[in-house]
Write a protein that holds these residues in place. Structure first.
Motif, mmCIF file in Angstrom:
data_model
loop_
_atom_site.group_PDB
_atom_site.id
_atom_site.type_symbol
_atom_site.label_atom_id
_atom_site.label_comp_id
_atom_site.label_asym_id
_atom_site.label_seq_id
_atom_site.Cartn_x
_atom_site.Cartn_y
_atom_site.Cartn_z
ATOM 1 N N GLN A 188 0.821 -1.205 0.000
ATOM 2 C CA GLN A 188 0.000 0.000 0.000
ATOM 3 C C GLN A 188 0.857 1.259 0.000
ATOM 4 O OE1 GLN A 188 -2.429 -0.981 3.471
ATOM 5 N NE2 GLN A 188 -4.226 -1.149 2.152
ATOM 6 N N VAL A 189 1.933 1.264 0.780
ATOM 7 C CA VAL A 189 2.821 2.427 0.826
ATOM 8 C C VAL A 189 3.495 2.641 -0.527
ATOM 9 C CG1 VAL A 189 4.933 3.351 1.846
ATOM 10 C CG2 VAL A 189 3.223 2.253 3.313
ATOM 11 N N VAL A 190 4.021 1.572 -1.103
ATOM 12 C CA VAL A 190 4.691 1.676 -2.404
ATOM 13 C C VAL A 190 3.716 2.164 -3.466
ATOM 14 C CG1 VAL A 190 5.847 0.380 -4.233
ATOM 15 C CG2 VAL A 190 6.390 -0.087 -1.840
ATOM 16 N N VAL A 191 2.497 1.647 -3.451
ATOM 17 C CA VAL A 191 1.484 2.054 -4.432
ATOM 18 C C VAL A 191 1.133 3.534 -4.274
ATOM 19 C CG1 VAL A 191 -0.971 1.810 -5.012
ATOM 20 C CG2 VAL A 191 0.486 -0.210 -4.850
ATOM 21 N N ALA A 192 0.977 4.002 -3.057
ATOM 22 C CA ALA A 192 0.620 5.402 -2.820
ATOM 23 C C ALA A 192 1.708 6.343 -3.343
ATOM 24 C CB ALA A 192 0.386 5.631 -1.329
ATOM 25 N N VAL A 193 2.957 6.037 -3.043
ATOM 26 C CA VAL A 193 4.063 6.882 -3.506
ATOM 27 C C VAL A 193 4.153 6.856 -5.028
ATOM 28 C CG1 VAL A 193 6.567 7.166 -3.487
ATOM 29 C CG2 VAL A 193 5.363 6.606 -1.363
ATOM 30 N N THR A 194 4.039 5.668 -5.603
ATOM 31 C CA THR A 194 4.129 5.534 -7.063
ATOM 32 C C THR A 194 3.002 6.269 -7.758
ATOM 33 O OG1 THR A 194 5.146 3.354 -6.791
ATOM 34 C CG2 THR A 194 4.261 3.883 -8.956
ATOM 35 N N ALA B 27 -4.135 -5.155 -5.956
ATOM 36 C CA ALA B 27 -3.819 -6.012 -4.818
ATOM 37 C C ALA B 27 -3.675 -5.226 -3.517
ATOM 38 C CB ALA B 27 -2.537 -6.790 -5.090
ATOM 39 N N ALA B 28 -3.417 -3.923 -3.611
ATOM 40 C CA ALA B 28 -3.217 -3.114 -2.408
ATOM 41 C C ALA B 28 -4.529 -2.677 -1.772
ATOM 42 C CB ALA B 28 -2.385 -1.876 -2.747
ATOM 43 N N LEU B 29 -5.630 -2.823 -2.496
ATOM 44 C CA LEU B 29 -6.925 -2.368 -1.993
ATOM 45 C C LEU B 29 -7.672 -3.493 -1.289
ATOM 46 C CD1 LEU B 29 -7.975 -0.348 -5.155
ATOM 47 C CD2 LEU B 29 -7.461 0.633 -2.909
ATOM 48 N N PRO B 30 -8.556 -3.143 -0.344
ATOM 49 C CA PRO B 30 -9.409 -4.169 0.261
ATOM 50 C C PRO B 30 -10.226 -4.887 -0.805
ATOM 51 C CG PRO B 30 -9.543 -2.106 1.486
ATOM 52 C CD PRO B 30 -8.777 -1.810 0.234
ATOM 53 N N ARG B 31 -10.522 -6.151 -0.602
ATOM 54 C CA ARG B 31 -11.145 -6.967 -1.647
ATOM 55 C C ARG B 31 -12.430 -6.354 -2.189
ATOM 56 N NH1 ARG B 31 -11.383 -13.291 -0.714
ATOM 57 N NH2 ARG B 31 -9.138 -12.824 -0.833
ATOM 58 N N TRP C 151 -13.162 -3.387 -2.634
ATOM 59 C CA TRP C 151 -12.916 -2.172 -3.408
ATOM 60 C C TRP C 151 -11.898 -2.385 -4.532
ATOM 61 C CZ3 TRP C 151 -16.547 1.144 -2.574
ATOM 62 C CH2 TRP C 151 -17.118 1.255 -1.303
ATOM 63 N N ASN C 152 -11.488 -3.630 -4.762
ATOM 64 C CA ASN C 152 -10.459 -3.899 -5.777
ATOM 65 C C ASN C 152 -10.812 -3.287 -7.129
ATOM 66 O OD1 ASN C 152 -9.841 -7.226 -4.531
ATOM 67 N ND2 ASN C 152 -8.645 -5.396 -4.183
ATOM 68 N N LEU C 153 -11.961 -3.651 -7.662
ATOM 69 C CA LEU C 153 -12.345 -3.248 -9.012
ATOM 70 C C LEU C 153 -12.626 -1.755 -9.101
ATOM 71 C CD1 LEU C 153 -13.092 -3.755 -11.930
ATOM 72 C CD2 LEU C 153 -15.327 -4.610 -11.158
ATOM 73 N N ALA C 154 -13.532 -1.260 -8.261
ATOM 74 C CA ALA C 154 -13.901 0.153 -8.320
ATOM 75 C C ALA C 154 -12.727 1.046 -7.938
ATOM 76 C CB ALA C 154 -15.090 0.423 -7.396
ATOM 77 N N GLY C 155 -11.991 0.655 -6.906
ATOM 78 C CA GLY C 155 -10.895 1.491 -6.436
ATOM 79 C C GLY C 155 -9.760 1.594 -7.431
ATOM 80 N N SER C 156 -9.350 0.470 -8.020
ATOM 81 C CA SER C 156 -8.254 0.522 -8.989
ATOM 82 C C SER C 156 -8.660 1.287 -10.245
ATOM 83 C CB SER C 156 -7.807 -0.896 -9.355
ATOM 84 O OG SER C 156 -8.864 -1.643 -9.937
ATOM 85 N N THR C 157 -9.935 1.184 -10.626
ATOM 86 C CA THR C 157 -10.418 1.940 -11.783
ATOM 87 C C THR C 157 -10.405 3.435 -11.499
ATOM 88 O OG1 THR C 157 -11.834 0.103 -12.477
ATOM 89 C CG2 THR C 157 -12.371 2.288 -13.333
ATOM 90 N N LEU C 158 -10.863 3.814 -10.310
ATOM 91 C CA LEU C 158 -10.889 5.229 -9.949
ATOM 92 C C LEU C 158 -9.477 5.799 -9.857
ATOM 93 C CD1 LEU C 158 -12.535 7.686 -9.122
ATOM 94 C CD2 LEU C 158 -12.468 6.870 -6.755
ATOM 95 N N LEU D 121 3.583 -10.204 -8.395
ATOM 96 C CA LEU D 121 2.519 -10.046 -9.373
ATOM 97 C C LEU D 121 2.237 -11.405 -10.008
ATOM 98 C CD1 LEU D 121 3.749 -6.788 -11.155
ATOM 99 C CD2 LEU D 121 2.148 -6.973 -9.234
ATOM 100 N N HIS D 122 1.033 -11.573 -10.545
ATOM 101 C CA HIS D 122 0.629 -12.850 -11.122
ATOM 102 C C HIS D 122 0.133 -12.647 -12.546
ATOM 103 C CE1 HIS D 122 0.672 -14.764 -7.098
ATOM 104 N NE2 HIS D 122 0.227 -13.584 -6.690
ATOM 105 N N LEU D 123 0.416 -13.632 -13.420
ATOM 106 C CA LEU D 123 -0.108 -13.582 -14.783
ATOM 107 C C LEU D 123 -1.592 -13.897 -14.814
ATOM 108 C CD1 LEU D 123 2.709 -15.343 -16.862
ATOM 109 C CD2 LEU D 123 2.142 -12.911 -16.802
#
Length: 238
Positions: free
Chosen positions: A34-40, A166-170, A172-179, A82-84
């Motif tokens: 989550q920290v790495v994702v926020a900074v990136t 993967a950093a978001l709660p399950r 919110w995975n779809l909606a959060g990553s899209t936003l 990460l996974h394929l």
């Protein structure tokens, strides 16, 4: 063969029914991601806005956009594993890799956007920012712009459908990553680019939810983005 039944089966396998997998992380690794994702996310959004502000024909556009890809990809790889992903096959097994599914879904999205471009081309306030983006291909090397487009497409999927998802709660995975993907384009100043990010994010996010990985989303993204690069100028000219 019933075409309607085949279509329903395809959509269910590609976008609705998740494959079984176990990608659980420890709380410590999840917080680190989550920290790495926020900074990136902050660095990438600023870099993207500055890259798209480069004037068409300026050779700095290429290193600037490759730098954006480097930020997305670097952040994704630094965040954790990460996974394929895996996909449902026609016989109901889960041994596929979602390559064909990704291509077909990306092609459908491309067709929808090309049809929409026929309308956008007649509305100056919407067309002008899009023309500004396409000018990079008109005044530069189409081959290099295509390479930039492909590299950035892969990097964006690694980050947004890989690390950020993967950093978001399950729930919110779809909606959060899209936003988050859409918000990363706001500094570009091109409203239709943000709209496109929402559409692409929803499609590839659904694929990520089903397959558990980034390969299908990458194929869809590349099919759509490279197709848009080649076909959008034609659609806008009609």
């Amino acid at each position: 063969m019933n075409p309607v039944r085949e279509l329903r089966a395809f959509l269910a396998a590609a976008l609705l029914t998740p494959v079984a997998r176990d990608h659980l992380e420890s709380p410590a690794r999840w917080r680190r991601r989550q920290v790495v994702v926020a900074v990136t996310l902050v660095l990438g959004a600023v870099a993207l806005g500055r890259a798209l502000a480069v004037q068409p024909g300026d050779p700095m556009f290429y290193p600037a956009t490759f730098a954006v890809a480097g930020i997305w990809a670097g952040g994704a790889l630094a965040s954790g594993r990460l996974h394929l992903g895996r996909a449902h096959t026609r016989d109901g097994t889960q041994g596929g890799r979602a390559v064909l599914q990704g291509f077909l879904l990306g092609a459908v999205l491309l067709a929808i956007f090309c049809l929409g471009a026929l309308v956008v081309g007649r509305i100056p306030v919407l067309r002008e920012p899009v023309d500004g983006l396409l000018d990079h291909a008109r005044y530069g090397s189409l081959g290099v712009v295509a390479l930039v487009t492909a590299v950035n497409g892969v990097a964006e999927e690694l980050f947004f459908r890989g690390a950020a998802y993967a950093a978001l709660p399950r729930r919110w995975n779809l909606a959060g990553s899209t936003l988050l993907y859409a918000l990363s384009t706001v500094l570009s100043g091109v409203p239709l680019l943000t709209f496109a990010a929402l559409a692409v994010g929803l499609l590839t996010g659904a694929q990520r939810r089903v397959t558990g990985g980034v390969l299908g989303p990458i194929v869809s993204h590349l099919t759509w983005s490279l197709g848009m690069l080649l076909l959008l100028p034609i659609a806008l000219s009609h």
